[in-house]
Design an enzyme around this catalytic site. Structure first.
Site, PDB file in Angstrom:
ATOM      1  CB  CYS A  97     -53.472  14.438 -44.959  1.00  0.00           C
ATOM      2  SG  CYS A  97     -55.276  14.307 -45.042  1.00  0.00           S
TER       3      CYS A  97
ATOM      4  CD  GLU B  30     -54.721  16.218 -48.628  1.00  0.00           C
ATOM      5  OE1 GLU B  30     -54.248  17.359 -48.613  1.00  0.00           O
ATOM      6  OE2 GLU B  30     -55.847  15.950 -48.164  1.00  0.00           O
TER       7      GLU B  30
ATOM      8  CB  CYS C 135     -54.379  18.769 -42.257  1.00  0.00           C
ATOM      9  SG  CYS C 135     -55.020  17.067 -42.246  1.00  0.00           S
TER      10      CYS C 135
ATOM     11  CG  HIS D 156     -58.767  15.919 -44.795  1.00  0.00           C
ATOM     12  ND1 HIS D 156     -57.799  16.573 -44.089  1.00  0.00           N
ATOM     13  CD2 HIS D 156     -59.948  16.328 -44.271  1.00  0.00           C
ATOM     14  CE1 HIS D 156     -58.361  17.343 -43.165  1.00  0.00           C
ATOM     15  NE2 HIS D 156     -59.676  17.204 -43.256  1.00  0.00           N
TER      16      HIS D 156
END
Length: 156
Positions: free
Chosen positions: A114, A85, A111, A83
């Protein structure tokens, strides 16, 4: 002396627009996400979602989550991509830049995976544009004292 009016974006709008540009590098077939880590109004690192370094991108080999018919927000581990992040945090670490006390601008709300990285990276606040239905992540960030704020201005 005459003062000239300049249409200058707020810091939030500026960094969110950069996150949106970063998201254009994403190789994910489902979501184009971007993140920017900032401290004292200076960019520390950026990240976008995509396959780990040196591995084929979903744009080249297809989406595993789509093939397995996995709904958004579930079974995050069944994805080739990292991801945005996480990649922003990893890029800071690779270059020896501390993330403690920083602010993250993200095109999407983090999410749960993260959120845990954000907490351990000692990021103090996450400003996101698009909501993500993950109440566990939002609750975890709140309990850890990480401010989660929805971006409400117009960008670019």
């Amino acid at each position: 002396m005459t003062k000239i009016s300049v249409d200058r974006p707020s810091p939030d709008a500026y960094f969110m627009e950069i996150a949106a540009v970063v998201s254009k590098r994403s190789t994910c077939l489902r979501h184009k996400n971007g993140a920017v880590l900032v401290r004292d109004k200076h960019i520390l690192s950026t990240g976008y979602n995509g396959a780990p370094r040196g591995l084929p991108h979903c744009s080249e080999v297809g989406c595993l989550r789509k093939e397995l018919k996995i709904p958004s927000g579930q079974r995050h581990e069944l994805c080739r991509g990292a991801h945005a992040e996480a990649n922003a945090i990893i890029q800071a670490a690779l270059h020896g830049t501390s993330t403690a006390g920083s602010l993250m601008y993200s095109t999407h709300q983090p999410c749960i995976l993260c959120a845990k990285l954000i907490i351990n990276a000692q990021i103090m606040e996450v400003v996101y544009k698009n909501p993500y239905a993950d109440k566990l992540a939002a609750g975890l960030l709140k309990r850890a004292g990480v401010k989660l704020r929805k971006f409400k201005e117009k960008v670019g």
